[in-house]
Design an enzyme around this catalytic site. Structure first.
Site, short mmCIF file in Angstrom:
data_model
loop_
_atom_site.label_atom_id
_atom_site.label_comp_id
_atom_site.label_asym_id
_atom_site.label_seq_id
_atom_site.Cartn_x
_atom_site.Cartn_y
_atom_site.Cartn_z
N HIS A 201 40.08 40.95 39.29
CA HIS A 201 40.59 42.21 39.82
C HIS A 201 41.41 41.92 41.08
CE1 HIS A 201 40.97 46.31 41.15
NE2 HIS A 201 40.55 45.91 42.34
N PHE B 215 35.54 43.29 41.74
CA PHE B 215 35.03 43.29 43.12
C PHE B 215 35.14 44.71 43.67
CE2 PHE B 215 37.88 39.52 42.54
CZ PHE B 215 36.89 38.58 42.30
N GLY C 177 34.40 52.46 41.97
CA GLY C 177 35.40 51.65 42.65
C GLY C 177 35.85 50.46 41.82
N CYS C 178 36.34 49.44 42.52
CA CYS C 178 37.11 48.37 41.87
C CYS C 178 36.30 47.36 41.07
CB CYS C 178 37.94 47.64 42.93
SG CYS C 178 39.20 48.68 43.70
N TYR C 179 34.97 47.39 41.16
CA TYR C 179 34.19 46.47 40.33
C TYR C 179 33.90 47.04 38.95
CZ TYR C 179 29.83 49.08 41.36
OH TYR C 179 28.85 50.03 41.46
#
Length: 394
Positions: free
Chosen positions: A306, A376, A165-167
């Site tokens: 992010h 994150f 994911g986004c991290y």
């Protein structure tokens, strides 16, 4: 008796200086959507135009996203050929996988080619490959496929990271830093590639999180080359130095961001308080990262955060009393591409160094010496990487 000790071998294996970012490359699909037009398109292709109240809600989401345009691999032709992708919860994992296991490494390859071109060195010098995606999963993985597409040496050391994911943009830098600093002469190619065909589906009144994802996420790939002790004699030049890297799980954040692979593809789940959870806890990560450097004014560093969405950036700004220009690069990237999950932060790094040069700033970090890169994502997990800029006139 051996003529050398383990300590001597270890010392010889390690780099002398810190890991640095040596080159950056990005790529997006050809298919571009204006955000203002997307609600009409989305409800038409999913045959959901009768859901008028939900469409109005989605239009508001798109307007609040601050996104101007996004790039998406899925075309209307794809959807006509595979109408089950347009249903809310139809079994469709096989169709998605068949597409993504091919297209994710291909898009990653394009970004990597651009990074290698900027680096200016033969690809035979690449010693390690880190490939990251949350869009698909396969064996052998996208790392293997990308290495083959690029024609990398068979002995290149590969790391495959799925479903982060986004991290993950921060995580891949942390791993690359450890590799580069502990393997003298290592040149690490990072490739992050995301295609939202994994989450595309029709709307549902029962799952508004799905609509949030449809309004925010875009497709893209980014690539960076990381190495310590740049060789100026062959034209290597650092863009940023990687000073430290850390990861933490935020307290009381279980289930705040989650994704689950099902027969219907990847489903996205998001709690309302994600911006608050991040903004209330981010200063602890900043203090831990920058106290050793002697910095405690967060307006004295450059920011590469992010952009999970505008609300996250807004609440961080408010909590830390940041000047509006601090998040300029993150907001610009979100506006032009949407949230590309793990690929996003390197688009921002690229924007930061280009704008710094264009505006005549003294360093690659908007004229400042020190900066923070944040990822994150699910957990709720936060990655913090301290960056040191370099002079733009060298």
């Amino acid at each position: 008796m051996a003529s050398v000790t383990v300590e001597q071998i270890r010392k010889a294996q390690r780099a002398e200086g810190p890991a640095t970012i040596l080159a950056i490359g990005t790529a997006v699909p050809a298919n571009c959507f204006n955000q203002a037009d997307f609600p009409d398109y989305y409800f038409r292709v999913t045959k959901s135009e009768h859901m008028t109240d939900l469409k109005k809600k989605f239009q508001r989401m798109c307007e609040k996203s601050t996104i101007k345009k996004r790039y998406l691999h899925l075309t209307e032709e794809h959807l006509k050929q595979n109408p089950h992708l347009c249903e809310y919860n139809a079994p469709s994992l096989n169709t998605r996988q068949d597409m993504l296991v091919v297209e994710v490494p291909k898009l990653g390859k394009e970004a990597a080619i651009n990074a290698i071109k900027e680096w200016g060195q033969p690809k035979s010098k690449i010693t390690h490959l880190i490939f990251c995606t949350g869009s698909s999963i396969d064996m052998p993985g996208a790392d293997y496929q990308c290495a083959k597409l690029l024609g990398l040496r068979p002995s290149v050391k590969r790391v495959m990271l799925y479903q982060l994911g986004c991290y993950a943009g921060g995580k891949v830098l942390r791993i690359a830093k450890d590799i580069a600093e502990n393997n003298k002469g290592a040149r690490v190619l990072i490739v992050c590639s995301e295609i939202t065909a994994c989450i595309f589906r029709g709307p549902s009144e029962k799952h508004l999180d799905c609509l949030v994802g449809q309004s925010l996420f875009g497709d893209g790939a980014s690539s960076v080359i990381v190495g310590a002790d740049p060789d100026a004699s062959v034209g290597e030049r650092p863009i940023f130095e990687l000073v430290s890297a850390a990861q933490t799980i935020l307290p009381n954040s279980d289930g705040a961001i989650a994704g689950h692979v099902t027969e219907a593809g990847l489903t996205f789940h998001l709690l309302r308080d994600v911006p608050g959870l991040i903004s209330q806890n981010i200063e602890k990560s900043l203090i831990e990262a920058f106290t050793p450097i002697g910095i405690n004014d967060w307006n004295n560093i450059f920011w590469i955060a992010h952009p999970g969405g505008p609300a996250i950036l807004d609440e961080i700004e408010a909590k830390l009393e940041l000047k509006k220009e601090k998040m300029k690069a993150s907001r610009e990237m979100l506006s032009e591409y949407g949230n590309m999950s793990c690929a996003s932060v390197f688009f921002i790094v690229d924007e930061m160094r280009k704008q710094s040069s264009k505006e005549g700033k003294s360093t690659t970090g908007d004229g400042l010496e020190w900066g923070a890169l944040f990822g994150f994502g699910p957990g709720l997990t936060v990655e913090t990487v301290v960056l040191h800029s370099v002079p733009t006139n060298v």
